[in-house]
Write a protein that holds these residues in place. Structure first.
Motif, short mmCIF file in Angstrom:
data_model
loop_
_atom_site.label_atom_id
_atom_site.label_comp_id
_atom_site.label_asym_id
_atom_site.label_seq_id
_atom_site.Cartn_x
_atom_site.Cartn_y
_atom_site.Cartn_z
N UNK A 1 15.48 -0.50 0.89
CA UNK A 1 16.81 0.08 1.11
C UNK A 1 17.87 -0.70 0.34
N UNK A 2 17.73 -2.01 0.34
CA UNK A 2 18.67 -2.84 -0.42
C UNK A 2 18.52 -2.57 -1.92
N UNK A 3 17.27 -2.45 -2.38
CA UNK A 3 17.01 -2.21 -3.80
C UNK A 3 17.61 -0.89 -4.28
N UNK A 4 17.49 0.15 -3.46
CA UNK A 4 18.01 1.47 -3.87
C UNK A 4 19.44 1.69 -3.38
N UNK B 1 0.85 -1.18 0.00
CA UNK B 1 0.00 0.00 0.00
C UNK B 1 0.89 1.24 0.00
N UNK B 2 0.40 2.31 -0.58
CA UNK B 2 1.20 3.54 -0.65
C UNK B 2 1.32 4.22 0.71
N UNK B 3 0.41 3.93 1.61
CA UNK B 3 0.35 4.63 2.90
C UNK B 3 1.13 3.93 4.01
N UNK B 4 1.63 2.74 3.73
CA UNK B 4 2.26 1.96 4.79
C UNK B 4 3.42 1.17 4.21
N UNK B 5 4.52 1.18 4.93
CA UNK B 5 5.68 0.38 4.54
C UNK B 5 6.02 -0.50 5.74
N UNK B 6 6.00 -1.79 5.53
CA UNK B 6 6.34 -2.72 6.61
C UNK B 6 7.85 -2.72 6.80
N UNK B 7 8.26 -3.27 7.90
CA UNK B 7 9.70 -3.38 8.18
C UNK B 7 10.41 -4.17 7.08
N UNK B 8 9.79 -5.27 6.67
CA UNK B 8 10.36 -6.11 5.62
C UNK B 8 10.47 -5.32 4.30
N UNK B 9 9.41 -4.60 3.95
CA UNK B 9 9.42 -3.79 2.73
C UNK B 9 10.48 -2.69 2.80
#
Length: 141
Positions: free
Chosen positions: A41-44, A28-36
């Motif tokens: 961070x790894x992706x970018x 969801x655009x409004x929430x980022x889980x710890x895993x996400x």
């Protein structure tokens, strides 16, 4: 997400938030889980708030690539749907808001006409199907 936006000094309604949700593969655009968050961070390739901020220019450039933008565009429609309710279409108002967000950088020439058409026909157009969402992008080619 609101706390992350505050830490990044980014308004939660900015295009950059959509880019982060995309790169973090957020459900969801409004929430980022710890895993996400850790995946993102790894992706970018960032390990801090400053590192994420430093990636903003490259994320903006990446989003201009046709194949990347198409992926971002398709994911954007999913943010507006309530998957737990099995929703298959976007409410017209949500679709308009998401279209304005996703085309923040580079709105197509017919964009204002399309939004006017949707706004002026609320009784005829109550929702936007995934097919209509995707066809709008295809019609721009």
């Amino acid at each position: 997400m609101e706390r992350l936006c505050n830490d990044l000094y980014v308004d939660s309604t900015e295009f950059l938030v959509l880019l982060l949700a995309w790169k973090f593969q957020a459900a969801t655009i409004c929430k980022v889980t710890r895993k996400e968050f850790f995946h993102g961070c790894k992706t970018v390739s960032a390990d801090s708030i400053d590192g994420i901020c430093a990636r903003f220019p490259s994320l903006l450039t990446e989003a201009k690539q046709e194949d990347k933008f198409k992926n971002l565009y398709q994911l954007t429609s999913q943010f507006g749907q309530d998957s737990e309710e099995g929703q298959q279409s976007l409410h017209r108002e949500i679709a308009i808001t998401l279209w304005k967000l996703v085309f923040t950088q580079n709105g197509p020439p017919v964009f204002d006409q399309w939004l006017n058409f949707l706004t002026e026909n609320p009784l005829r157009i109550k929702g936007i199907s995934r097919g209509t969402w995707n066809m709008f992008l295809l019609s721009l080619r």
